[in-house]
Write a protein that holds these residues in place. Structure first.
Motif, short mmCIF file in Angstrom:
data_model
loop_
_atom_site.label_atom_id
_atom_site.label_comp_id
_atom_site.label_asym_id
_atom_site.label_seq_id
_atom_site.Cartn_x
_atom_site.Cartn_y
_atom_site.Cartn_z
N GLY A 165 1.14 8.86 -5.86
CA GLY A 165 1.46 10.24 -5.49
C GLY A 165 2.39 10.87 -6.49
O GLY A 165 2.19 12.03 -6.90
N THR A 166 3.42 10.12 -6.93
CA THR A 166 4.37 10.67 -7.89
C THR A 166 3.67 11.02 -9.18
O THR A 166 3.82 12.13 -9.71
N LEU A 167 2.87 10.07 -9.70
CA LEU A 167 2.22 10.33 -10.97
C LEU A 167 1.15 11.41 -10.83
O LEU A 167 0.95 12.22 -11.75
N LEU B 192 4.45 16.08 1.21
CA LEU B 192 4.59 15.92 2.66
C LEU B 192 3.80 14.71 3.14
O LEU B 192 4.30 13.90 3.94
N GLN B 193 2.58 14.58 2.63
CA GLN B 193 1.77 13.46 3.08
C GLN B 193 2.37 12.13 2.64
O GLN B 193 2.35 11.15 3.38
N MET B 194 2.95 12.12 1.44
CA MET B 194 3.60 10.90 0.95
C MET B 194 4.75 10.52 1.87
O MET B 194 4.87 9.34 2.27
N HIS B 195 5.57 11.52 2.23
CA HIS B 195 6.69 11.21 3.12
C HIS B 195 6.18 10.71 4.46
O HIS B 195 6.71 9.75 5.02
N PHE B 196 5.14 11.35 4.97
CA PHE B 196 4.61 10.94 6.27
C PHE B 196 4.07 9.52 6.21
O PHE B 196 4.36 8.69 7.08
N LEU C 21 0.83 -1.20 0.00
CA LEU C 21 0.00 0.00 0.00
C LEU C 21 0.86 1.25 0.00
O LEU C 21 0.56 2.24 -0.68
N ARG C 22 1.98 1.18 0.76
CA ARG C 22 2.84 2.36 0.80
C ARG C 22 3.55 2.54 -0.54
O ARG C 22 3.73 3.67 -1.01
N LEU C 23 3.95 1.42 -1.17
CA LEU C 23 4.53 1.53 -2.51
C LEU C 23 3.51 2.14 -3.47
O LEU C 23 3.85 2.99 -4.30
N GLY D 153 -4.57 8.18 1.09
CA GLY D 153 -4.20 9.16 2.10
C GLY D 153 -5.30 9.34 3.14
O GLY D 153 -5.03 9.34 4.35
N ALA D 154 -6.54 9.46 2.67
CA ALA D 154 -7.64 9.64 3.61
C ALA D 154 -7.76 8.45 4.55
O ALA D 154 -7.90 8.61 5.77
N ALA D 155 -7.65 7.24 3.99
CA ALA D 155 -7.80 6.06 4.84
C ALA D 155 -6.68 5.97 5.86
O ALA D 155 -6.92 5.67 7.04
N ILE D 156 -5.46 6.24 5.44
CA ILE D 156 -4.33 6.11 6.37
C ILE D 156 -4.44 7.16 7.47
O ILE D 156 -4.24 6.85 8.66
#
Lengths: 574, 574
Positions: free
Chosen positions: B120-122, B157-161, B112-114, B302-305
């Motif tokens: 996020g990148t795309l 920022l959210q991706m890094h977090f 999921l993080r991958l 993001g919302a779920a996490i």
């Protein structure tokens, strides 16, 4: 005794014979695919049969390998049944096949094998589309279907062999295995070569299409009154397809036409009648260029792996009988996040510029679109160069060690990619010199791009070759892992450049003039897949270094020389 | 004592307040993005400022988290310097921040993080292109740039977090962290909703473009003599861009125009004047649809996490003070090759059909192109259904165990995706019923496709929910790993379906009529990213099961109940 009785002499002789075989076969097959005589309708059938034979022999060899060596159980069972039921096999132990042993050096790292799966899967898509076209009746001859099916089967078998069984030991019938492996090398090299030819053909067609469009639009604007009844601007794809259909008509048996080969095909439009081998290339649009590149990379990887297996076939140490087919994957992701996110940042920026290029291109602003590509290239090469130098400086504290010869394949492939990059950059410089000579305006940006590119490529290759021999033997370094962040960043930026070069290969050739001599054009078409491959393989090598350089589980080479580090109280970890 | 003194009551109150906050914020923001009043030029500035505020608060929260909780060293150093140099901080121990502890349950599996990194990148590429368009002067207002830049910073920022710090424990100032997390949830949900709106808008524009083209071509054929002087067929992209430029002209401040909102926009072409939020969507072509889907998936993840982190924020067990931030990756690749290569075979076949579709579509054979999509869908769903049932049968020998609540997020996301699939299939059935009622011809293929699809989706969701609770406790099963080949195959075929649904989302909506009512159209646009997400998340869950179900290293739940297996001589392995 006679020299032929010596097993070493026999091995050398087999090696010699197979080398001669592969040389002869590769050169003959490449000549056949390049010659204009063989692509004429008279010899069309003969060429198809030749291609079919090439693939079929390779497929037979793989089937032999699978049945006799890798999965011998069915045949052993058959022998036992024959022995029990009939009297055909009186002494089954003479006929029984031994179990497979996966103790060879193997060939190809994990990343390379993943690459083989990726490229092979996408490459077969092209064959599949070709088969569909044949079945929908757009084929010159029925036998061509068989050729494409054989090609797809070969791709799959070789993929399975590379991924699962590259460590197999051929303990009997070495001669047959040697010939088979070398045949595979020849098939792969031939596929590589003919795919490059197809690419050149397609690019030539596209160029002619553009010229025709320009011609038709200029003629229609000059005398708009007379041509308004006709279809004014034929759609871009339709025109190209019409071209192909004309070619197909001419190629149908019974209508012999003569082919003229001109040295400068872009000046003469009669050359469009030469045969297009892969028709799906045109119908699939830009994306097919990517699929073709995948096929080229796949053949390259296949050829290298088969060659390495052939090279070390007799040299396996028989003393280690253990089946060391390890299948556990282990990764240590400490000290990677900064490099990871810095890499992602540059990757996103590069992808955004791809989007910008597309938008500008759609608005027909070709000039500024090329400028974007140039600036991004310059920035990416500069950043990568700095990162490479910084990484080399960070890794200065590691130790040197001898390395296993299974890694030779990485170096061979790296150097092949390097050669491609050097050819590419040299052609670029040559074009600039030529432009200066003929007095046309040469901007400074391409010169800077090519200069930084060539410096970056050479330094990165040297860095990879050195860093793959470095290991982390002291405890302090194993904890701090100097250079790992930079390695992560370099892996990501090489993947970015891989995507970027793939995109460039589909859309534009930055820094090269639109018109160039045929010899340069051909060279460029051969070297541009290698450029893509260089970036892919660099990231593969860097990932391998990332995985192994900081591992606390050392290989047997380094066991004899433990370093007395200052903090050796936890030496038992090693 | 008063109830407010009770810490549990306080925690409940904070939870209640934040829930109310997120409900209010989400509904208000979604309404703002849907309302026609707010997208009019009068309130355009206000809407931009509102969006900017949404992102800025989230960014401020992340910066607070990073400075005060995750990396407190710089602030601690500043406090110590202030203490030593001045007399401002007499008792530094009262002000010093404690070190970060990563002992939360965490949220999100590796896959999921991958996925978050990938999407996020795309997704940020789309924001980046938007920023470029703003700088090249095609923007309504300067402030819009700031909004897009804030969006891209928030994404990063959210991706890094999510990737690095989802296990952080918020040990002080729980209230602020609760509000911040919930604000992130609201921002993500709002992004999701507005992206779905953008998608609907773009699809509507495309439909209108087609109608206009049809109209212009029919008018030109009917009276070809009068219209031959004009530009006959405007290029497809140019027309759309002209539309946008007209819209932009109208939106420039100073020129107030009235907007008419019609319930059936596809019957009325005056609706083209409604504002297009993401202009790069049109200029990038088909590929932008994929990028938009990525952005939708990213906001969903993001919302779920963020929600899961908020949910278990106070419930972290303080007793386990160890920093269990594990960063080693381990994978066991035994018993996977058959499933892998079978999966690759189907993947290749599916990609070939994508190629076939493209070729047929380019030749304007829309009918047979749709037929190809339908047949491939049917085959893929049938195969997946069979594989799911077979996998469930193979895994019947495994043992049931309780599971950690960190996995709740997988189930939430799976069920969200399932809801999307069910909506999608239900709309499909409804369309078929509607077609029958109005008497138009409904072929049998879409009915079969939707039937198999809905059965497959439900059975697969049940299989995943059960299999994620199964573990392999006996030695025999740990060796033979029943069902692992099927799991590998299912992962690959779900990835194939993910790519396939993505492609379908870009090109066609199979089984749906070209014209439908607005409410169905909107629902379809909301559910089609969820369909893609269902396949992505299914493969994520299956990969997680693949990784954990056969692991010999058990979690603490199962330690208490070792099974007395027949071959328990090597029980010490467990």
């Amino acid at each position: 005794p006679q020299w032929i009785r010596n097993p070493k002499a026999l091995r050398f002789l087999v090696g010699l014979l197979t080398s001669m075989y592969v040389l002869l076969l590769t050169i003959v097959s490449c000549l056949i695919s390049i010659s204009s005589a063989w692509s004429s309708p008279d010899l069309w059938l003969a060429e198809t049969i030749f291609s079919l034979l090439m693939y079929l022999i390779a497929i037979l060899f793989f089937m032999y390998t699978y049945l006799m060596i890798i999965y011998p159980k069915p045949i052993n069972m058959l022998i036992m049944i024959l022995n029990r039921k009939t009297s055909l096999v009186p002494r089954p132990d003479r006929w029984l096949l031994s179990d497979p042993i996966h103790n060879g050096e193997g060939a190809g790292t994990l990343y390379l094998r993943l690459g083989a799966i990726f490229f092979g899967t996408l490459g077969s898509v092209l064959w599949g589309c070709e088969i569909f076209l044949c079945f929908s009746g757009e084929c010159v001859h029925r036998l061509v279907v068989a050729k494409h099916i054989a090609a797809i089967i070969f791709t799959f078998l070789q993929m399975h062999f590379i991924v699962c069984n590259s460590k197999i030991t051929f303990h009997r019938s070495n001669i047959l295995a040697s010939f088979g492996m070398m045949h595979c090398v020849a098939v792969n090299l031939w596929t590589w070569f003919s795919m490059c030819l197809v690419k050149a053909q397609v690019k030539k067609l596209k160029k002619q299409k553009k010229e025709l469009e320009y011609h038709s639009s200029s003629s229609s604007s000059s005398d708009s009154s007379s041509s308004s009844e006709e279809i004014l601007e034929p759609e871009s794809s339709t025109l190209l397809e019409n071209l192909i259909e004309v070619v197909l008509e001419k190629l149908k048996p019974g209508k012999g036409t003569t082919y003229t080969s001109t040295p400068y095909p872009y000046t003469n439009s009669s050359n469009t009648t030469s045969l297009l081998r892969m028709q799906s290339m045109v119908r699939l649009g830009d994306f097919s260029s990517f699929l073709l590149t995948c096929l080229v990379e796949y053949s390259l990887i296949g050829a290298a792996i088969c060659f390495i297996i052939w090279k070390y076939m007799g040299a396996t140490n028989i003393e280690m009988k253990v089946d060391k087919k390890k299948k556990k994957l282990r990764m240590d992701c400490h000290n990677t996040t900064i490099g990871l996110f810095l890499g992602i940042f540059f990757m996103t920026a590069a992808f955004v510029t791809i989007g910008i290029y597309t938008m500008l291109y759609n608005k027909k602003k070709t000039q500024s679109a090329d400028l974007v590509i140039g600036i991004v290239n310059l920035i990416l090469f500069c950043v990568t160069l700095l990162a490479t130098i910084f990484g080399a400086w960070r890794m200065r504290v590691l130790q040197y060690r001898l390395h296993a010869h299974g890694e030779v394949i990485d170096e061979i492939l790296l150097i092949i990619g390097l050669v491609g990059e050097l050819i590419y950059c040299s052609i670029g410089f040559d074009m600039i010199v030529n432009g200066n000579r003929t007095g046309s305006h040469v901007p400074n940006l391409p010169i800077a791009v090519f200069t930084f590119r060539i410096i970056q490529v050479i330094i990165q290759a040297m860095y990879i070759l050195i860093a793959s021999r470095l290991r982390c033997l002291s405890e302090v370094n194993a904890r701090t892992q100097p250079g790992k962040q930079t390695l992560t960043f370099l892996v990501l930026i090489n993947i970015t450049l891989f995507v970027y070069h793939t995109f460039e290969g589909m859309k534009s050739t930055y820094g090269f003039p639109a018109l160039m001599e045929t010899k340069y054009f051909e060279l460029l078409n051969i070297s541009s897949p290698l450029v893509v491959f260089y970036r892919f393989h660099s990231s593969a090598c860097l990932a391998e270094i990332w995985k192994h350089a900081y591992s606390t589980k050392h290989h047997h080479h380094s066991h004899q020389t433990p370093i007395n580090s200052p903090t050796s109280e936890s030496q038992h970890h090693v």
